[in-house]
Design an enzyme around this catalytic site. Structure first.
Site, PDB file in Angstrom:
ATOM      1  N   PRO A   2     -43.531 -28.527 120.927  1.00 52.03           N
ATOM      2  CA  PRO A   2     -44.094 -29.245 119.777  1.00 52.03           C
ATOM      3  C   PRO A   2     -44.675 -30.586 120.209  1.00 52.03           C
ATOM      4  O   PRO A   2     -44.008 -31.376 120.869  1.00 52.03           O
ATOM      5  CB  PRO A   2     -42.871 -29.428 118.868  1.00 52.03           C
ATOM      6  CG  PRO A   2     -41.955 -28.308 119.236  1.00 52.03           C
ATOM      7  CD  PRO A   2     -42.139 -28.131 120.714  1.00 52.03           C
ATOM      8  N   GLU A   3     -45.941 -30.800 119.850  1.00 52.24           N
ATOM      9  CA  GLU A   3     -46.626 -32.037 120.220  1.00 52.24           C
ATOM     10  C   GLU A   3     -46.915 -32.850 118.958  1.00 52.24           C
ATOM     11  O   GLU A   3     -46.346 -32.591 117.905  1.00 52.24           O
ATOM     12  CB  GLU A   3     -47.907 -31.699 120.989  1.00 52.24           C
ATOM     13  CG  GLU A   3     -47.663 -31.015 122.327  1.00 52.24           C
ATOM     14  CD  GLU A   3     -47.171 -31.974 123.414  1.00 52.24           C
ATOM     15  OE1 GLU A   3     -47.146 -33.204 123.164  1.00 52.24           O
ATOM     16  OE2 GLU A   3     -46.811 -31.501 124.500  1.00 52.24           O
ATOM     17  N   HIS A  91     -28.032 -21.458 117.759  1.00 52.24           N
ATOM     18  CA  HIS A  91     -28.954 -22.532 118.153  1.00 52.24           C
ATOM     19  C   HIS A  91     -29.278 -23.510 117.027  1.00 52.24           C
ATOM     20  O   HIS A  91     -30.180 -24.326 117.172  1.00 52.24           O
ATOM     21  CB  HIS A  91     -30.260 -21.977 118.736  1.00 52.24           C
ATOM     22  CG  HIS A  91     -30.070 -20.962 119.814  1.00 52.24           C
ATOM     23  ND1 HIS A  91     -29.276 -21.196 120.913  1.00 52.24           N
ATOM     24  CD2 HIS A  91     -30.569 -19.703 119.964  1.00 52.24           C
ATOM     25  CE1 HIS A  91     -29.293 -20.123 121.704  1.00 52.24           C
ATOM     26  NE2 HIS A  91     -30.058 -19.212 121.150  1.00 52.24           N
TER      27      HIS A  91
END
Length: 273
Positions: A2-3, A91
């Site tokens: 993710p940017e 998770h």
């Protein structure tokens, strides 16, 4: 990973839920992320009000009166709203529990982070993870002149220079390839050999590409989803990324793929010189 567009999409998705609201509980199921979650973090933030959300590069920020939470989504993480009764999945490592909502951090690779920066240590921008970051691409100071001045002695290819994050933040792998295509610059061109005029085009292309990506909710290539669980769709309309062998949308020349710094780069050999 993710940017900037994915993190900004997440920030916009959670802001109405958390800003001005009291954090009732912080549940840490797995503290062993990229950096350990501070053992006393729950005690620091429970019962405190979130004043604002922010973003610096690909770091999500939650501001409290006495400090900031710094959240990183890692290689494959997401932060989304869940129903208070929804059982955690494998998770699902951290929950932020508010009166009307629960935010849940999902991070399969445990490469993300949830850290604390105390206000007594100075502004959050002084945190070691943030202090050396480059300018934000939507900052008024970011333009072709900025890129030109900060690349004069750089022999690295322009694609690599964009990814380093010390000149400008948020131009991740997908967005670097797309920006260079829009600006007509070959990804192997040495950063220090690009003219000021061409950097004007590149700066505009970076902003336009990231703006389009944010509007599209980012890119979902693997695990990333937005705060509402929705996938981003920028990659569907990408002009070169992941389109090797397909015709260029401008000139019909087959798109090519090369590897730079162990990352795939896509470009048009005719449109980009």
């Amino acid at each position: 990973m993710p940017e900037l567009p994915e993190v900004e999409t997440t920030r916009r998705g959670i802001a109405p839920t958390v800003e001005g609201r009291e954090l009732r509980r912080l549940i840490v199921r797995e503290p062993r992320l990229r950096w350990p979650v501070p053992a006393d973090l729950a005690a620091l933030v429970e019962g405190r009000r979130v004043l604002a959300t922010g973003r610096r590069g690909k770091y999500l920020l939650m501001q409290f009166e006495h400090g900031w939470l710094i959240v990183h989504l890692g290689m494959s993480g997401s932060l989304r709203h869940v129903h208070p009764d929804e059982a955690p999945r494998k998770h699902d490592h951290v929950d932020w529990v508010f009166d009307q909502a629960v935010l849940r951090l999902h991070d399969p690779r445990r490469f993300g982070a949830v850290l604390w920066h105390d206000a007594a240590a100075g502004p959050v921008e002084s945190h070691p993870l943030l202090a050396s970051l480059g300018i934000e691409p939507f900052d008024d100071r970011f333009d072709g002149g900025w890129l030109f001045r900060h690349t004069r002695r750089r022999s690295a290819p322009i694609k690599q220079a964009l990814l380093m994050g010390d000149i400008v933040v948020g131009v991740g792998n997908i967005y670097a390839s797309e920006s260079l295509f829009r600006a007509g610059i070959h990804p192997r061109t040495a950063a220090g050999r690009i003219s000021a005029a061409r950097y004007d085009k590149l700066a505009a292309a970076v902003r336009a590409t990231l703006d389009d990506a944010i509007r599209a909710g980012g890119s979902s290539l693997r695990d990333y989803v937005g705060a509402g669980g929705e996938s981003g769709y920028f990659q569907i309309d990408a002009r070169v990324y992941d389109r090797a062998g397909q015709p260029c949308r401008v000139c019909a020349t087959p798109i090519r793929r090369l590897v730079q710094g162990q990352r795939a780069t896509y470009y048009c050999p005719k449109c980009q010189r």
